[in-house]
Design a protein around this motif. Structure first.
Motif, PDB file in Angstrom:
ATOM      1  N   THR A 103     -18.193  45.767  -4.593  1.00  0.00           N
ATOM      2  CA  THR A 103     -17.224  44.469  -4.883  1.00  0.00           C
ATOM      3  C   THR A 103     -16.840  44.348  -6.189  1.00  0.00           C
ATOM      4  OG1 THR A 103     -19.056  43.242  -3.538  1.00  0.00           O
ATOM      5  CG2 THR A 103     -17.397  42.026  -5.162  1.00  0.00           C
ATOM      6  N   PHE A 104     -15.265  44.056  -6.116  1.00  0.00           N
ATOM      7  CA  PHE A 104     -14.639  43.965  -7.619  1.00  0.00           C
ATOM      8  C   PHE A 104     -14.855  42.552  -7.909  1.00  0.00           C
ATOM      9  CE2 PHE A 104     -11.741  47.804  -7.702  1.00  0.00           C
ATOM     10  CZ  PHE A 104     -11.929  47.965  -9.039  1.00  0.00           C
ATOM     11  N   GLU A 105     -14.859  42.298  -8.853  1.00  0.00           N
ATOM     12  CA  GLU A 105     -15.080  40.737  -9.642  1.00  0.00           C
ATOM     13  C   GLU A 105     -14.233  40.525 -10.839  1.00  0.00           C
ATOM     14  OE1 GLU A 105     -19.203  39.055 -10.030  1.00  0.00           O
ATOM     15  OE2 GLU A 105     -19.772  40.442  -8.515  1.00  0.00           O
ATOM     16  N   THR A 106     -13.753  39.472 -10.850  1.00  0.00           N
ATOM     17  CA  THR A 106     -12.876  39.139 -11.965  1.00  0.00           C
ATOM     18  C   THR A 106     -13.550  37.905 -12.612  1.00  0.00           C
ATOM     19  OG1 THR A 106     -10.940  40.155 -11.505  1.00  0.00           O
ATOM     20  CG2 THR A 106     -10.662  38.409 -12.924  1.00  0.00           C
ATOM     21  N   VAL A 107     -13.512  37.598 -13.888  1.00  0.00           N
ATOM     22  CA  VAL A 107     -13.740  36.254 -14.517  1.00  0.00           C
ATOM     23  C   VAL A 107     -12.641  36.108 -15.522  1.00  0.00           C
ATOM     24  CG1 VAL A 107     -15.102  34.936 -15.965  1.00  0.00           C
ATOM     25  CG2 VAL A 107     -16.507  36.680 -14.325  1.00  0.00           C
ATOM     26  N   PHE A 108     -12.050  35.150 -15.383  1.00  0.00           N
ATOM     27  CA  PHE A 108     -10.954  34.600 -16.329  1.00  0.00           C
ATOM     28  C   PHE A 108     -11.373  33.582 -17.262  1.00  0.00           C
ATOM     29  CE2 PHE A 108      -6.852  34.875 -13.488  1.00  0.00           C
ATOM     30  CZ  PHE A 108      -6.833  36.189 -13.496  1.00  0.00           C
ATOM     31  N   LEU A 109     -10.860  33.497 -18.261  1.00  0.00           N
ATOM     32  CA  LEU A 109     -11.071  32.316 -19.212  1.00  0.00           C
ATOM     33  C   LEU A 109      -9.976  32.052 -19.826  1.00  0.00           C
ATOM     34  CD1 LEU A 109     -13.860  31.813 -21.884  1.00  0.00           C
ATOM     35  CD2 LEU A 109     -11.341  31.371 -22.584  1.00  0.00           C
ATOM     36  N   LEU A 110      -9.843  30.434 -19.426  1.00  0.00           N
ATOM     37  CA  LEU A 110      -8.192  29.838 -20.115  1.00  0.00           C
ATOM     38  C   LEU A 110      -8.878  28.976 -21.162  1.00  0.00           C
ATOM     39  CD1 LEU A 110      -5.509  29.206 -19.368  1.00  0.00           C
ATOM     40  CD2 LEU A 110      -6.313  27.162 -17.922  1.00  0.00           C
ATOM     41  N   ARG A 111      -8.125  29.018 -22.273  1.00  0.00           N
ATOM     42  CA  ARG A 111      -8.207  27.993 -23.311  1.00  0.00           C
ATOM     43  C   ARG A 111      -7.139  27.258 -23.292  1.00  0.00           C
ATOM     44  NH1 ARG A 111      -8.017  28.058 -29.169  1.00  0.00           N
ATOM     45  NH2 ARG A 111      -5.932  28.814 -28.927  1.00  0.00           N
ATOM     46  N   THR A 112      -7.273  26.055 -23.222  1.00  0.00           N
ATOM     47  CA  THR A 112      -6.093  25.179 -23.417  1.00  0.00           C
ATOM     48  C   THR A 112      -6.642  23.844 -24.276  1.00  0.00           C
ATOM     49  OG1 THR A 112      -7.000  23.965 -21.398  1.00  0.00           O
ATOM     50  CG2 THR A 112      -5.029  25.300 -21.394  1.00  0.00           C
ATOM     51  N   GLY A 115      -3.744  57.429  -3.363  1.00  0.00           N
ATOM     52  CA  GLY A 115      -2.687  56.482  -3.941  1.00  0.00           C
ATOM     53  C   GLY A 115      -2.367  56.543  -5.333  1.00  0.00           C
ATOM     54  N   ARG A 116      -1.219  56.314  -5.946  1.00  0.00           N
ATOM     55  CA  ARG A 116      -0.632  56.366  -7.209  1.00  0.00           C
ATOM     56  C   ARG A 116      -0.259  55.094  -8.015  1.00  0.00           C
ATOM     57  NH1 ARG A 116       4.764  56.545  -7.269  1.00  0.00           N
ATOM     58  NH2 ARG A 116       5.766  56.594  -5.174  1.00  0.00           N
ATOM     59  N   PHE A 117      -0.673  54.024  -7.199  1.00  0.00           N
ATOM     60  CA  PHE A 117      -0.141  52.795  -8.012  1.00  0.00           C
ATOM     61  C   PHE A 117      -1.429  52.260  -8.621  1.00  0.00           C
ATOM     62  CE2 PHE A 117       2.666  52.663  -3.869  1.00  0.00           C
ATOM     63  CZ  PHE A 117       3.750  53.066  -4.700  1.00  0.00           C
ATOM     64  N   GLY A 118      -1.343  51.156  -9.200  1.00  0.00           N
ATOM     65  CA  GLY A 118      -2.354  50.371  -9.761  1.00  0.00           C
ATOM     66  C   GLY A 118      -3.048  50.906 -11.046  1.00  0.00           C
ATOM     67  N   PHE A 119      -4.275  50.823 -11.237  1.00  0.00           N
ATOM     68  CA  PHE A 119      -5.049  51.414 -12.558  1.00  0.00           C
ATOM     69  C   PHE A 119      -6.423  51.424 -12.069  1.00  0.00           C
ATOM     70  CE2 PHE A 119      -4.978  46.669 -12.770  1.00  0.00           C
ATOM     71  CZ  PHE A 119      -6.226  46.600 -13.393  1.00  0.00           C
ATOM     72  N   GLY A 120      -7.067  52.050 -13.006  1.00  0.00           N
ATOM     73  CA  GLY A 120      -8.583  52.063 -13.005  1.00  0.00           C
ATOM     74  C   GLY A 120      -9.120  52.619 -11.914  1.00  0.00           C
ATOM     75  N   PHE A 121      -9.999  52.064 -11.249  1.00  0.00           N
ATOM     76  CA  PHE A 121     -10.702  52.450 -10.004  1.00  0.00           C
ATOM     77  C   PHE A 121      -9.962  52.065  -8.560  1.00  0.00           C
ATOM     78  CE2 PHE A 121     -14.298  51.558 -12.953  1.00  0.00           C
ATOM     79  CZ  PHE A 121     -14.873  52.861 -12.871  1.00  0.00           C
ATOM     80  N   ASP A 122      -8.564  51.826  -8.813  1.00  0.00           N
ATOM     81  CA  ASP A 122      -7.905  51.548  -7.559  1.00  0.00           C
ATOM     82  C   ASP A 122      -7.804  52.685  -6.553  1.00  0.00           C
ATOM     83  OD1 ASP A 122      -7.276  49.091  -8.250  1.00  0.00           O
ATOM     84  OD2 ASP A 122      -5.303  49.330  -8.928  1.00  0.00           O
ATOM     85  N   PRO A 123      -7.501  53.878  -6.865  1.00  0.00           N
ATOM     86  CA  PRO A 123      -7.561  55.008  -6.066  1.00  0.00           C
ATOM     87  C   PRO A 123      -8.726  54.976  -5.119  1.00  0.00           C
ATOM     88  CG  PRO A 123      -6.915  55.825  -8.068  1.00  0.00           C
ATOM     89  CD  PRO A 123      -7.367  54.413  -8.373  1.00  0.00           C
ATOM     90  N   TYR A 155     -20.231  47.372 -17.151  1.00  0.00           N
ATOM     91  CA  TYR A 155     -20.031  48.668 -17.945  1.00  0.00           C
ATOM     92  C   TYR A 155     -19.045  49.521 -17.140  1.00  0.00           C
ATOM     93  CZ  TYR A 155     -24.607  47.200 -19.519  1.00  0.00           C
ATOM     94  OH  TYR A 155     -25.836  46.494 -19.910  1.00  0.00           O
ATOM     95  N   SER A 156     -18.288  48.775 -16.467  1.00  0.00           N
ATOM     96  CA  SER A 156     -16.984  49.633 -15.789  1.00  0.00           C
ATOM     97  C   SER A 156     -16.516  50.448 -16.607  1.00  0.00           C
ATOM     98  CB  SER A 156     -16.380  48.627 -14.816  1.00  0.00           C
ATOM     99  OG  SER A 156     -17.246  47.903 -13.882  1.00  0.00           O
ATOM    100  N   SER A 157     -15.735  49.820 -17.687  1.00  0.00           N
ATOM    101  CA  SER A 157     -14.830  50.344 -18.621  1.00  0.00           C
ATOM    102  C   SER A 157     -15.227  51.551 -19.371  1.00  0.00           C
ATOM    103  CB  SER A 157     -14.468  49.094 -19.691  1.00  0.00           C
ATOM    104  OG  SER A 157     -13.864  49.948 -20.667  1.00  0.00           O
ATOM    105  N   GLY A 162     -14.949  43.733 -13.216  1.00  0.00           N
ATOM    106  CA  GLY A 162     -15.822  45.049 -13.131  1.00  0.00           C
ATOM    107  C   GLY A 162     -16.090  45.486 -11.425  1.00  0.00           C
ATOM    108  N   LEU A 163     -16.411  46.700 -11.400  1.00  0.00           N
ATOM    109  CA  LEU A 163     -16.800  47.110  -9.968  1.00  0.00           C
ATOM    110  C   LEU A 163     -18.278  47.414  -9.735  1.00  0.00           C
ATOM    111  CD1 LEU A 163     -15.710  48.409  -7.391  1.00  0.00           C
ATOM    112  CD2 LEU A 163     -15.586  50.766  -8.506  1.00  0.00           C
ATOM    113  N   PHE A 164     -18.629  46.653  -8.874  1.00  0.00           N
ATOM    114  CA  PHE A 164     -19.990  46.343  -8.673  1.00  0.00           C
ATOM    115  C   PHE A 164     -20.464  47.373  -7.213  1.00  0.00           C
ATOM    116  CE2 PHE A 164     -21.300  43.375 -11.603  1.00  0.00           C
ATOM    117  CZ  PHE A 164     -20.092  42.813 -12.018  1.00  0.00           C
ATOM    118  N   ILE A 165     -21.166  48.462  -7.466  1.00  0.00           N
ATOM    119  CA  ILE A 165     -21.376  49.291  -6.481  1.00  0.00           C
ATOM    120  C   ILE A 165     -22.813  48.998  -5.800  1.00  0.00           C
ATOM    121  CG2 ILE A 165     -21.596  51.623  -5.724  1.00  0.00           C
ATOM    122  CD1 ILE A 165     -19.314  52.379  -7.558  1.00  0.00           C
ATOM    123  N   ASP A 166     -23.010  48.827  -4.582  1.00  0.00           N
ATOM    124  CA  ASP A 166     -24.302  48.244  -3.711  1.00  0.00           C
ATOM    125  C   ASP A 166     -25.504  49.453  -4.121  1.00  0.00           C
ATOM    126  OD1 ASP A 166     -22.821  46.268  -3.282  1.00  0.00           O
ATOM    127  OD2 ASP A 166     -23.565  46.135  -1.155  1.00  0.00           O
TER     128      ASP A 166
END
Ligand code: IMP
Length: 185
Positions: free
Chosen positions: A105-114, A135-143, A79-81, A66-70
């Protein structure tokens, strides 16, 4: 082999490239899962895992970001999506017109199931929201996101450049550190 469960090609491109640098290969599992509305990214992946545990046999990884805007008190965050779908980059820029700060701030949370266990990893990247889309690379809010210390938006960077600084790459680094300790024990 870990399956990265995502319908987002961009996420897979970034995560698979960064993991490969560490010698870890993943496969793409192009499948969606329920994303609950809640106040924390971690709760989103934890709930999704309760569903995916019954659907996927082996080890898997999921990513919620998600993208968290101060200036908006951290909105859109979890709710970024929804905000991306409704307003996109252009609408987000419009909302920010005249704001006292463009910090975000951009934040990522990963969950790994093993083997029945769930592990969560976090990554964050601070920056500012650009004045206009670039810019034209990436996705979402990258530009519209410029990480601190850079002149380019994420969408002007190659995968390698984005992976040197991004929230998702930080989460991959935490994941790799975990996989190394698992190997040693
Ligand atoms: P989710 O993790 O797929 O729920 O992402 C939430 C929203 O943030 C979506 O609109 C994504 O396109 C956007 N998003 C997630 N990660 C990134 C990123 O690394 N760059 C730009 N937008 C992102």
């Amino acid at each position: 082999m870990i399956a990265f469960v995502t319908t987002n090609e961009g996420k897979f491109r970034e995560v698979s490239a960064k993991l490969l640098e560490a010698g870890v290969k993943i496969v793409h599992e192009d499948r969606s899962y329920p994303e609950i509305q809640t106040d924390r990214l971690e709760k989103v992946v934890r709930f999704a895992a309760t569903v995916l545990d019954d659907q996927i046999r082996g080890d898997y990884l999921i990513d919620d970001s998600g993208l968290f805007i101060d200036a908006f008190g951290g909105f859109p965050g979890v709710y970024s999506s929804y905000v991306y779908k409704r307003l996109g980059c252009a609408g987000t820029l419009k909302l920010l017109e005249g704001a006292r700060t463009r910090a975000a701030t951009f934040e990522t949370v990963f969950l790994l199931r093993t083997t029945g266990a769930h592990q969560v990893f976090h990554g964050a990247c601070q920056g500012i929201i650009a004045e206009a889309e670039r810019g034209r690379f990436g996705f979402g809010f990258d530009p519209i996101f410029i990480p601190d210390g850079a002149a380019k938006t994420f969408a002007e960077m190659s995968v390698t450049e984005k992976n040197a600084v991004s929230h998702r790459a930080r989460a991959v680094e935490a994941l790799v550190a975990h996989l190394r300790t698992q190997k040693e024990s």
